[in-house]
Design a protein around this motif. Structure first.
Motif, PDB file in Angstrom:
ATOM      1  N   ALA A  79       2.412   1.725  -3.361  1.00 29.67           N
ATOM      2  CA  ALA A  79       1.408   2.131  -4.344  1.00 29.67           C
ATOM      3  C   ALA A  79       1.097   3.617  -4.241  1.00 29.67           C
ATOM      4  O   ALA A  79       0.749   4.253  -5.220  1.00 29.67           O
ATOM      5  CB  ALA A  79       0.132   1.318  -4.164  1.00 29.67           C
ATOM      6  N   GLN A  80       1.244   4.170  -3.014  1.00 26.31           N
ATOM      7  CA  GLN A  80       0.935   5.592  -2.856  1.00 26.31           C
ATOM      8  C   GLN A  80       1.886   6.480  -3.636  1.00 26.31           C
ATOM      9  O   GLN A  80       1.484   7.501  -4.171  1.00 26.31           O
ATOM     10  CB  GLN A  80       0.984   5.951  -1.377  1.00 26.31           C
ATOM     11  N   THR A  81       3.159   6.081  -3.691  1.00 27.71           N
ATOM     12  CA  THR A  81       4.126   6.922  -4.394  1.00 27.71           C
ATOM     13  C   THR A  81       4.330   6.454  -5.836  1.00 27.71           C
ATOM     14  O   THR A  81       4.937   7.151  -6.625  1.00 27.71           O
ATOM     15  CB  THR A  81       5.481   6.894  -3.668  1.00 27.71           C
ATOM     16  N   TYR A  82       3.837   5.254  -6.160  1.00 23.32           N
ATOM     17  CA  TYR A  82       4.021   4.660  -7.490  1.00 23.32           C
ATOM     18  C   TYR A  82       3.371   5.495  -8.567  1.00 23.32           C
ATOM     19  O   TYR A  82       2.251   5.960  -8.362  1.00 23.32           O
ATOM     20  CB  TYR A  82       3.408   3.247  -7.486  1.00 23.32           C
ATOM     21  N   GLU A 105      -2.732  -2.684  -5.130  1.00 24.68           N
ATOM     22  CA  GLU A 105      -2.956  -1.235  -5.354  1.00 24.68           C
ATOM     23  C   GLU A 105      -2.247  -0.788  -6.631  1.00 24.68           C
ATOM     24  O   GLU A 105      -2.725   0.073  -7.353  1.00 24.68           O
ATOM     25  CB  GLU A 105      -2.417  -0.421  -4.169  1.00 24.68           C
ATOM     26  N   THR A 115       7.527   6.048  -9.549  1.00 24.60           N
ATOM     27  CA  THR A 115       8.550   7.082  -9.352  1.00 24.60           C
ATOM     28  C   THR A 115       9.628   7.021 -10.433  1.00 24.60           C
ATOM     29  O   THR A 115      10.574   7.788 -10.403  1.00 24.60           O
ATOM     30  CB  THR A 115       9.234   6.925  -7.981  1.00 24.60           C
ATOM     31  N   ARG A 120      -3.774   0.801 -10.055  1.00 23.42           N
ATOM     32  CA  ARG A 120      -3.327   2.066 -10.692  1.00 23.42           C
ATOM     33  C   ARG A 120      -3.072   1.844 -12.185  1.00 23.42           C
ATOM     34  O   ARG A 120      -3.429   2.649 -13.026  1.00 23.42           O
ATOM     35  CB  ARG A 120      -2.030   2.571 -10.036  1.00 23.42           C
ATOM     36  N   ALA A 150       0.842  -1.201   0.000  1.00 25.12           N
ATOM     37  CA  ALA A 150       0.000   0.000   0.000  1.00 25.12           C
ATOM     38  C   ALA A 150       0.875   1.248   0.000  1.00 25.12           C
ATOM     39  O   ALA A 150       0.594   2.222  -0.703  1.00 25.12           O
ATOM     40  CB  ALA A 150      -0.923  -0.021   1.210  1.00 25.12           C
ATOM     41  N   ALA A 151       1.958   1.205   0.779  1.00 28.38           N
ATOM     42  CA  ALA A 151       2.852   2.366   0.846  1.00 28.38           C
ATOM     43  C   ALA A 151       3.518   2.593  -0.500  1.00 28.38           C
ATOM     44  O   ALA A 151       3.572   3.727  -0.999  1.00 28.38           O
ATOM     45  CB  ALA A 151       3.906   2.150   1.928  1.00 28.38           C
TER      46      ALA A 151
END
Ligand code: ASP
Length: 329
Positions: A27-30, A266, A32, A270, A24-25
């Motif tokens: 995926a939040q920044t994915y 996640e 980059t 996306r 999940a973490a």
């Protein structure tokens, strides 16, 4: 007191929980950094063209470039093997179709399981095949072409993108329906096969419509039939299989996008959303339609729909391909 097995179950659960949280973490920044799409055939061919159209528009959705890597050989099985072994982090995608992600499993001894070692992202646009010949071949319709092929059994050559590629499966299908025997010439994709067709080195290709379209329009090769019951809006002059005298010669080559097994949910979501956005873009739709490609219905654009379809296609095609006795290159 906790038993050893219940302790290890707790440990296993927390490992799973940690990887879900890490996923999940990430995926939040994915994403980059740029994302690689592994295309299993030569540059300039139909798979390459579709992957590039999708990648360009998915870049707008995700803010990172998509880099196409053409990994050719063994009708795409080397490319899919490369994607299976890539890190499951959303930065390597496996592009493919009925040949690479279904037929190859019945032809090659693969070091991976195409149904369980990859996770589906979405189904992509599909198109029928079109029977095309070099411009100098003395036939003006499908019946004449079939008669010419029958009269030249050891001489007539059909270009393919390798044993198990779309063009090969379609050629075998044509042989089955007509009793013809074709001499196959394998290439690293139908882009180089088409170059040889235009220059008259080979006689026919049962090609993806999107690949041949420009050369048909330019009058450099001849088109005899589309493997569908309806004409292509992009090339309305080409008769359907029925109209050309070969009823039932239907084959639509579908495409799809996968990621290595273990890619966080996640991140798959996306990627799926970016692909769905791309396929809904009217500018993309126009480019696809010009190539004779058809966008799948919206309810077919989910990872679950591709999973169900993929399995059904394996169940349908493996017995047919095994019966046809297609051998690896
Ligand atoms: N899709 C292949 C290519 O891009 C051709 C095929 O499967 O026949 O060359």
């Amino acid at each position: 007191m906790r038993t050893l097995s219940s302790l290890s179950a707790v440990a296993a659960m927390s490992v799973a929980a940690v990887s879900i949280i890490a996923g999940a973490a990430a995926a939040q920044t994915y994403p980059t950094k740029p994302i690689t799409i592994i295309v299993p055939f030569a540059a300039g061919g139909p798979s390459d063209a579709l992957a590039r159209i999708m990648g360009e528009r998915m870049k707008a959705a995700l803010g990172q470039s998509f880099v196409v890597e053409n990994v050719t050989g063994a009708a795409g099985s080397i490319a899919v093997g490369r994607a299976v072994k890539a890190a499951p982090d959303g930065y390597t995608l496996s592009f493919g179709h009925l040949g690479t992600h279904v037929a190859n499993g019945a032809i090659y001894a693969l070091p991976y399981d195409m149904l369980t070692d990859l996770e589906p992202v979405t189904m992509l646009p599909s198109n029928p095949m079109v029977v095309v010949s070099r411009g100098t071949l003395p036939a003006t319709n499908l019946k004449e072409l079939l008669a010419w092929l029958k009269a030249n059994p050891d001489k007539a050559t059909a270009g393919t993108a390798g044993a198990g590629s779309g063009s090969h499966i379609a050629g075998v299908y044509l042989e089955t329906l007509t009793g013809l025997r074709l001499q196959y010439v394998p290439y690293r994709g139908t882009a180089p096969a088409l170059t040889d067709l235009v220059s008259g080195q080979i006689d026919i290709i049962v090609d993806q419509a999107s690949n041949s379209m420009q050369q048909i329009r330019g009058g450099r090769i001849r088109a005899y039939a589309v493997t569908d019951s309806k004409r292509l809006p992009a090339a309305p002059d080409i008769p359907t299989a029925e109209e050309a005298g070969l009823p039932g010669f239907h084959m639509v080559l579908w495409n799809g996008l996968w990621v290595p097994k273990g890619t966080p949910r996640e991140i798959i979501a996306r990627l799926n959303a970016a692909a769905v956005e791309a396929m809904a873009d009217p500018a993309v739709g126009k480019r696809l339609n010009d190539l004779g490609l058809e966008v799948p219905a919206r309810d077919q654009q989910t990872p679950q729909a591709l999973a169900v379809w993929h399995k059904a296609e394996v169940d349908k095609w493996w017995p047919i391909i095994r019966k046809a006795g297609i051998k690896p290159e």
